[in-house]
Design a protein around this motif. Structure first.
Motif, PDB file in Angstrom:
ATOM      1  N   ALA A   1      -3.170  -1.295  -5.118  1.00 53.43           N
ATOM      2  CA  ALA A   1      -2.562  -1.252  -3.781  1.00 53.43           C
ATOM      3  C   ALA A   1      -3.322  -2.185  -2.864  1.00 53.43           C
ATOM      4  O   ALA A   1      -4.548  -2.259  -2.914  1.00 53.43           O
TER       5      ALA A   1
ATOM      6  N   LEU B   1     -11.017  -5.675  -1.784  1.00 51.07           N
ATOM      7  CA  LEU B   1     -11.338  -4.724  -0.711  1.00 51.07           C
ATOM      8  C   LEU B   1     -11.446  -3.350  -1.351  1.00 51.07           C
ATOM      9  O   LEU B   1     -10.422  -2.709  -1.633  1.00 51.07           O
ATOM     10  N   SER B   2     -12.668  -2.942  -1.653  1.00 50.07           N
ATOM     11  CA  SER B   2     -12.920  -1.705  -2.410  1.00 50.07           C
ATOM     12  C   SER B   2     -12.138  -1.709  -3.719  1.00 50.07           C
ATOM     13  O   SER B   2     -11.690  -0.674  -4.190  1.00 50.07           O
ATOM     14  N   ASP B   3     -11.948  -2.858  -4.280  1.00 45.11           N
ATOM     15  CA  ASP B   3     -11.231  -3.032  -5.540  1.00 45.11           C
ATOM     16  C   ASP B   3     -11.873  -4.177  -6.313  1.00 45.11           C
ATOM     17  O   ASP B   3     -12.566  -5.016  -5.721  1.00 45.11           O
TER      18      ASP B   3
ATOM     19  N   THR C   1      -4.985  -5.320  -0.999  1.00 44.86           N
ATOM     20  CA  THR C   1      -5.610  -6.612  -1.255  1.00 44.86           C
ATOM     21  C   THR C   1      -6.771  -6.458  -2.231  1.00 44.86           C
ATOM     22  O   THR C   1      -7.664  -5.635  -1.995  1.00 44.86           O
TER      23      THR C   1
ATOM     24  N   SER D   1      -3.057  -4.495   3.542  1.00 47.18           N
ATOM     25  CA  SER D   1      -4.309  -3.827   3.187  1.00 47.18           C
ATOM     26  C   SER D   1      -4.427  -2.618   4.103  1.00 47.18           C
ATOM     27  O   SER D   1      -4.095  -2.695   5.286  1.00 47.18           O
ATOM     28  N   ALA D   2      -4.859  -1.508   3.531  1.00 51.87           N
ATOM     29  CA  ALA D   2      -4.950  -0.269   4.315  1.00 51.87           C
ATOM     30  C   ALA D   2      -5.944  -0.433   5.455  1.00 51.87           C
ATOM     31  O   ALA D   2      -5.772   0.140   6.533  1.00 51.87           O
TER      32      ALA D   2
ATOM     33  N   ILE E   1       0.847  -1.202   0.000  1.00 52.99           N
ATOM     34  CA  ILE E   1       0.000   0.000   0.000  1.00 52.99           C
ATOM     35  C   ILE E   1       0.881   1.251   0.000  1.00 52.99           C
ATOM     36  O   ILE E   1       0.394   2.363   0.178  1.00 52.99           O
TER      37      ILE E   1
ATOM     38  N   LEU F   1      -0.127   5.500   5.022  1.00 55.01           N
ATOM     39  CA  LEU F   1       0.474   4.403   5.790  1.00 55.01           C
ATOM     40  C   LEU F   1       1.607   3.749   5.012  1.00 55.01           C
ATOM     41  O   LEU F   1       1.487   3.522   3.801  1.00 55.01           O
TER      42      LEU F   1
ATOM     43  N   PHE G   1     -15.765   2.774   0.923  1.00 49.20           N
ATOM     44  CA  PHE G   1     -16.038   4.196   0.677  1.00 49.20           C
ATOM     45  C   PHE G   1     -17.533   4.449   0.905  1.00 49.20           C
ATOM     46  O   PHE G   1     -18.374   3.707   0.395  1.00 49.20           O
TER      47      PHE G   1
ATOM     48  N   GLU H   1      -3.397   9.421   0.822  1.00 51.44           N
ATOM     49  CA  GLU H   1      -4.455   8.424   1.011  1.00 51.44           C
ATOM     50  C   GLU H   1      -4.796   8.290   2.488  1.00 51.44           C
ATOM     51  O   GLU H   1      -3.925   8.360   3.349  1.00 51.44           O
ATOM     52  N   VAL H   2      -6.087   8.081   2.733  1.00 49.07           N
ATOM     53  CA  VAL H   2      -6.576   8.201   4.102  1.00 49.07           C
ATOM     54  C   VAL H   2      -7.548   7.073   4.455  1.00 49.07           C
ATOM     55  O   VAL H   2      -8.396   6.706   3.653  1.00 49.07           O
ATOM     56  N   VAL H   3      -7.403   6.564   5.671  1.00 51.35           N
ATOM     57  CA  VAL H   3      -8.399   5.648   6.245  1.00 51.35           C
ATOM     58  C   VAL H   3      -8.929   6.299   7.526  1.00 51.35           C
ATOM     59  O   VAL H   3      -8.149   6.890   8.283  1.00 51.35           O
TER      60      VAL H   3
ATOM     61  N   TYR I   1     -12.805   3.892   4.099  1.00 52.66           N
ATOM     62  CA  TYR I   1     -11.875   4.535   3.183  1.00 52.66           C
ATOM     63  C   TYR I   1     -12.501   5.874   2.819  1.00 52.66           C
ATOM     64  O   TYR I   1     -13.724   5.966   2.675  1.00 52.66           O
TER      65      TYR I   1
HETATM   66  N1  SAM Z   1      -7.500  -2.739  -1.828  1.00 49.82           N
HETATM   67  C1  SAM Z   1      -6.838  -1.723  -1.076  1.00 49.82           C
HETATM   68  C2  SAM Z   1      -6.477  -2.243   0.314  1.00 49.82           C
HETATM   69  O1  SAM Z   1      -6.431  -3.450   0.518  1.00 49.82           O
HETATM   70  O2  SAM Z   1      -6.198  -1.453   1.187  1.00 49.82           O
HETATM   71  C3  SAM Z   1      -7.598  -0.442  -1.015  1.00 49.82           C
HETATM   72  C4  SAM Z   1      -8.050   0.078  -2.335  1.00 49.82           C
HETATM   73  S1  SAM Z   1      -9.082   1.467  -2.246  1.00 49.82           S
HETATM   74  C5  SAM Z   1      -9.475   1.696  -3.940  1.00 49.82           C
HETATM   75  C6  SAM Z   1      -7.982   2.775  -1.991  1.00 49.82           C
HETATM   76  C7  SAM Z   1      -8.170   3.407  -0.629  1.00 49.82           C
HETATM   77  O3  SAM Z   1      -7.462   2.655   0.338  1.00 49.82           O
HETATM   78  C8  SAM Z   1      -7.635   4.812  -0.516  1.00 49.82           C
HETATM   79  O4  SAM Z   1      -8.556   5.772  -0.985  1.00 49.82           O
HETATM   80  C9  SAM Z   1      -7.420   4.929   0.962  1.00 49.82           C
HETATM   81  O5  SAM Z   1      -8.653   5.156   1.619  1.00 49.82           O
HETATM   82  C10 SAM Z   1      -6.933   3.519   1.296  1.00 49.82           C
HETATM   83  N2  SAM Z   1      -5.458   3.443   1.224  1.00 49.82           N
HETATM   84  C11 SAM Z   1      -4.717   2.803   0.310  1.00 49.82           C
HETATM   85  N3  SAM Z   1      -3.402   2.921   0.585  1.00 49.82           N
HETATM   86  C12 SAM Z   1      -3.315   3.657   1.702  1.00 49.82           C
HETATM   87  C13 SAM Z   1      -2.237   4.136   2.510  1.00 49.82           C
HETATM   88  N4  SAM Z   1      -0.971   3.871   2.186  1.00 49.82           N
HETATM   89  N5  SAM Z   1      -2.527   4.864   3.603  1.00 49.82           N
HETATM   90  C14 SAM Z   1      -3.800   5.145   3.951  1.00 49.82           C
HETATM   91  N6  SAM Z   1      -4.861   4.725   3.229  1.00 49.82           N
HETATM   92  C15 SAM Z   1      -4.621   3.991   2.124  1.00 49.82           C
END
Ligand code: SAM
Length: 275
Positions: A87, A92-94, A89, A117-118, A15, A192, A138, A219-221, A163
């Motif tokens: 990024a 997961l929102s993918d 897994t 995974s974030a 990520i 992260l 999201f 990117e934010v969680v 997310y």
């Molecule tokens: N499948 C991915 C996972 O397993 O984390 C997430 C994919 S989703 C389309 C992308 C979102 O994940 C971002 O908008 C953010 O909310 C979160 N994200 C991904 N990378 C991140 C990071 N390095 N730090 C914080 N949030 C992250």
């Protein structure tokens, strides 16, 4: 299981920090027939870094419906693929759930290569209870779906992970505050595993103010804590239990729902469910 069929590997990728790609992920990515990537240019950078020469095929939300039958036919015929996302897994929102379901239905082995995974990275550094949690991905951006999601978070008896696009963080936290959750614990986990990794902890109200003062970049969680148990109103729980019993639910089921859906402690749930 189809004899002679290949395997669909669901592979987690970093990520942020490329050092988080596991040795087994590298091995699998090197040995499959093709890597199914959300954005082939993005995954190419990862592959170049690890000297992975496997062909890349685009598999994303705009072509997954048309791609699945052909991919499953190739899996059944004995080819193996690795599914990755930009990024973390896949699924997961993918993209990926259509392919995984179709592969299972065709008797193909689906095997994970777990990793970043974030969602979990943010949860485990949040300091909030991780034993039980809800992941909402999201939130819808507007309308009824959004207001229902806000209500779900406010009612959640355990930690909730979201997310969120950085520009929307403050707005989402203010919506939670407006719905009565301003005093709940909130954690903003940003970038992260990357250079500017930042974790902001406070209440929903405080983290909203921090995000307004300095809008987060990258990117934010968001991780939102459950309401404090002492905020439970026993007479409200009694009314709810009476309604469930009137629907014919057994005390045992009422007790389970009071604990899981309303966050009631076991002894209180038992007393109310059996009253
Ligand atoms: N499948 C991915 C996972 O397993 O984390 C997430 C994919 S989703 C389309 C992308 C979102 O994940 C971002 O908008 C953010 O909310 C979160 N994200 C991904 N990378 C991140 C990071 N390095 N730090 C914080 N949030 C992250």
């Amino acid at each position: 299981m189809s004899a002679g069929a290949g395997t669909l590997h669901v592979v987690s990728t970093p990520i942020g920090h490329l050092g988080d790609l596991s040795p087994r992920a590298v091995e699998v990515l090197q040995h499959v027939t093709a890597i199914l990537a959300e954005d082939t240019r993005h995954t190419r950078i990862l592959c170049d870094r690890f000297a992975i020469r496997t062909p890349l095929l685009a598999y994303h939300e705009h072509n997954e419906a048309s791609r699945v039958p052909g991919l499953v036919a190739r899996l059944v015929a004995g080819e193996s693929f690795a599914l990755v996302s930009d990024a973390g897994t896949p699924l997961l929102s993918d993209p990926g759930d259509r392919l995984v379901r179709a592969a299972i239905a065709a008797g193909v082995t689906v095997s994970p290569v777990p990793g970043p995974s974030a969602l979990l990275a943010a949860l485990v550094v949040s300091g909030l209870p991780a034993e039980r949690f809800t992941f909402l991905g999201f939130l819808a951006r507007k309308g009824r779906e959004r207001s229902e999601a806000i209500e779900t978070i406010v009612a959640a008896p355990h930690t909730v992970v979201l997310y969120e696009a950085p520009a929307r963080v403050a707005e989402t936290l203010r919506a939670l505050e407006a719905a009565g959750a301003g005093a709940r614990p909130a954690v903003l986990a940003r970038e992260l595993t990357k250079q500017f990794e930042t974790i902001v902890r406070g209440t929903v109200r405080e983290v909203a103010a921090a995000a307004e003062a300095e809008p987060p970049r990258g990117e934010v969680v968001l991780v939102i804590g459950a309401g404090a148990p002492e905020a439970l109103d026993p007479s409200d729980l009694e009314r709810q239990a009476a309604a469930w019993r009137a629907e014919g639910q057994a005390p045992r089921e009422v007790m389970r729902r009071l604990m899981e859906e309303r966050g009631a402690p076991r002894n209180l749930a038992y007393r109310i469910a059996h009253a």
